[in-house]
Write a protein that holds these residues in place. Structure first.
Motif, short mmCIF file in Angstrom:
data_model
loop_
_atom_site.label_atom_id
_atom_site.label_comp_id
_atom_site.label_asym_id
_atom_site.label_seq_id
_atom_site.Cartn_x
_atom_site.Cartn_y
_atom_site.Cartn_z
N TYR A 66 3.21 -2.98 12.24
CA TYR A 66 2.03 -2.47 11.51
C TYR A 66 1.28 -1.44 12.37
CZ TYR A 66 -2.22 -3.03 8.59
OH TYR A 66 -3.31 -2.84 7.76
N SER B 154 -4.02 -2.14 -7.44
CA SER B 154 -4.18 -3.38 -8.23
C SER B 154 -5.05 -4.42 -7.55
CB SER B 154 -2.79 -3.98 -8.52
OG SER B 154 -2.06 -4.12 -7.32
N SER C 223 4.07 -4.44 -8.27
CA SER C 223 4.63 -5.32 -9.30
C SER C 223 3.60 -6.22 -9.99
CB SER C 223 5.72 -6.20 -8.67
OG SER C 223 5.16 -6.90 -7.57
N ASN D 130 -2.91 4.30 -0.03
CA ASN D 130 -3.53 3.04 0.37
C ASN D 130 -2.55 1.87 0.40
OD1 ASN D 130 -5.93 0.98 0.40
ND2 ASN D 130 -4.75 0.48 -1.44
N THR E 110 -9.80 -9.16 1.85
CA THR E 110 -8.84 -8.92 0.75
C THR E 110 -7.73 -9.96 0.85
OG1 THR E 110 -7.31 -7.53 2.01
CG2 THR E 110 -9.17 -6.40 0.99
P1 NAP Z 1 -3.80 -6.07 -0.45
O1 NAP Z 1 -5.02 -6.72 -0.99
O2 NAP Z 1 -2.69 -6.91 0.09
O3 NAP Z 1 -3.22 -5.10 -1.60
C1 NAP Z 1 -2.06 -4.36 -1.33
C2 NAP Z 1 -1.84 -3.37 -2.45
O4 NAP Z 1 -0.71 -2.54 -2.10
C3 NAP Z 1 -1.50 -4.03 -3.78
O5 NAP Z 1 -2.07 -3.25 -4.81
C4 NAP Z 1 0.03 -3.93 -3.83
O6 NAP Z 1 0.56 -3.91 -5.16
C5 NAP Z 1 0.24 -2.58 -3.17
N1 NAP Z 1 1.58 -2.38 -2.62
C6 NAP Z 1 2.18 -3.09 -1.63
N2 NAP Z 1 3.42 -2.60 -1.41
C7 NAP Z 1 3.59 -1.56 -2.28
C8 NAP Z 1 4.65 -0.67 -2.55
N3 NAP Z 1 5.80 -0.73 -1.87
N4 NAP Z 1 4.49 0.25 -3.53
C9 NAP Z 1 3.32 0.33 -4.23
N5 NAP Z 1 2.28 -0.49 -4.00
C10 NAP Z 1 2.42 -1.42 -3.05
O7 NAP Z 1 -4.17 -5.04 0.72
P2 NAP Z 1 -5.57 -4.45 1.21
O8 NAP Z 1 -6.14 -5.36 2.20
O9 NAP Z 1 -6.37 -4.00 0.04
O10 NAP Z 1 -5.03 -3.19 2.02
C11 NAP Z 1 -4.99 -1.88 1.49
C12 NAP Z 1 -4.66 -0.92 2.63
O11 NAP Z 1 -5.67 -1.03 3.64
C13 NAP Z 1 -3.33 -1.20 3.32
O12 NAP Z 1 -2.72 0.01 3.67
C14 NAP Z 1 -3.75 -1.95 4.57
O13 NAP Z 1 -2.80 -1.82 5.59
C15 NAP Z 1 -5.06 -1.27 4.89
N6 NAP Z 1 -5.96 -2.05 5.73
C16 NAP Z 1 -6.42 -3.27 5.30
C17 NAP Z 1 -7.27 -4.00 6.13
C18 NAP Z 1 -7.81 -5.33 5.74
O14 NAP Z 1 -8.45 -5.98 6.60
N7 NAP Z 1 -7.63 -5.79 4.52
C19 NAP Z 1 -7.63 -3.48 7.37
C20 NAP Z 1 -7.15 -2.24 7.76
C21 NAP Z 1 -6.32 -1.53 6.92
P3 NAP Z 1 0.89 -5.30 -5.95
O15 NAP Z 1 -0.43 -5.89 -6.35
O16 NAP Z 1 1.70 -4.87 -7.12
O17 NAP Z 1 1.63 -6.17 -4.99
#
Ligand code: NAP
Length: 242
Positions: free
Chosen positions: A153, A10, A34, A88, A188
């Motif tokens: 984490y 999402s 959600s 993801n 993000t």
């Molecule tokens: P984000 O913008 O916070 O989005 C998180 C997503 O995960 C949302 O779609 C959320 O759904 C969903 N989610 C969270 N808990 C969940 C659950 N229990 N069941 C199903 N869906 C769930 O995060 P992002 O930055 O795109 O990160 C995506 C991935 O990349 C993560 O694994 C993160 O650890 C990894 N990552 C991110 C970064 C960074 O700098 N952003 C760096 C390294 C790794 P809702 O919208 O419904 O809440």
């Protein structure tokens, strides 16, 4: 019909991955927790670009919800299977270890690590039966290097990397590949509370990454061109750590 399930579709990286895989011709099974409004917007974007998707909200950390969602999907698609899984979904609850609460520890481990286990175990059966598939796990620089304030984490992402390497060897004979992507800082919602101006000075590229840049890497790993890449952790971090 080719199906790819993207968790956390999402927002952020999951949104970009969904758009990129839809462009490759996959029908996207969009999981999220959600945020229905955000998910609907992504679905509209996919459809406006000529792609196809289905919304599939459930909590990846809840084994009953995972089982029920997959059973429902399978019942509705008796002749199809999900050949690409992008694990993801992830959350951050940073704290110094001495102050960290049990729920901060468990929620991060449950989402990243247990979520990977519940969903991958289930979808793997069909990939093995059909002798082909892709599992792509969203790890992090934090899981390679360890970052202070992120013992939960870093532990979750390091464990995900270990599981990636082990599972890759189990399923390679059936032409299923399992890889991890390890982003550095990406623009993000997850990083919007960070001081970007200060942190980007530590990055050789002097900027945060874009979700679309991570999505292009995931799309490559999902493609036929990546058939011989498995058990790898591919960093995408602007040179921050290699
Ligand atoms: P984000 O913008 O916070 O989005 C998180 C997503 O995960 C949302 O779609 C959320 O759904 C969903 N989610 C969270 N808990 C969940 C659950 N229990 N069941 C199903 N869906 C769930 O995060 P992002 O930055 O795109 O990160 C995506 C991935 O990349 C993560 O694994 C993160 O650890 C990894 N990552 C991110 C970064 C960074 O700098 N952003 C760096 C390294 C790794 P809702 O919208 O419904 O809440």
């Amino acid at each position: 019909m080719k199906y790819a399930l993207v968790t956390g579709a999402s927002r952020g990286i999951g949104r970009a991955v969904s758009l990129a895989l839809a462009q490759q011709g996959y029908t996207i099974v969009m999981n999220y927790h959600s945020n229905h409004e955000a998910a609907r917007q992504v679905a509209q974007e996919i459809e406006a670009a000529g792609g196809k998707c289905e919304l599939c909200p459930f909590d990846v950390s809840n084994p009953e919800e995972v089982e029920a969602a997959v059973a429902k999907w399978t019942e509705a698609h008796p002749d199809d299977y999900i050949s690409v899984l992008v694990n993801n979904a992830g959350v951050r609850h940073d704290n110094l270890m001495i102050f960290m609460q049990n729920d901060e520890w468990h929620s991060v481990l449950n989402t990243t690590l247990n979520g990977f286990f519940y969903l991958t175990r289930r979808l793997l059966k069909d990939m093995l039966t059909h002798r082909g598939g892709r599992v792509i796990n969203m790890a992090s620089l934090s899981g390679l290097k360890g970052l202070p304030g992120q013992t939960n984490y870093s532990a979750a992402k390091a464990a995900l990397i270990g599981a990636t390497k082990a599972l890759a060897q189990e399923v390679a004979p059936r032409k299923v590949t399992v890889n991890a992507v390890a982003p550095g800082f990406v623009e993000t919602d997850m990083t919007k509370d960070l001081d970007e101006n200060q942190l980007k000075e530590t990055i050789p590229m002097k900027r945060f990454g874009k979700p679309e840049e991570v999505a292009d890497l995931v799309a490559f790993l999902a493609s036929d061109k990546a058939a011989y890449i498995t058990g790898q952790v591919i960093s995408i971090n602007g040179g921050l750590y290699t």
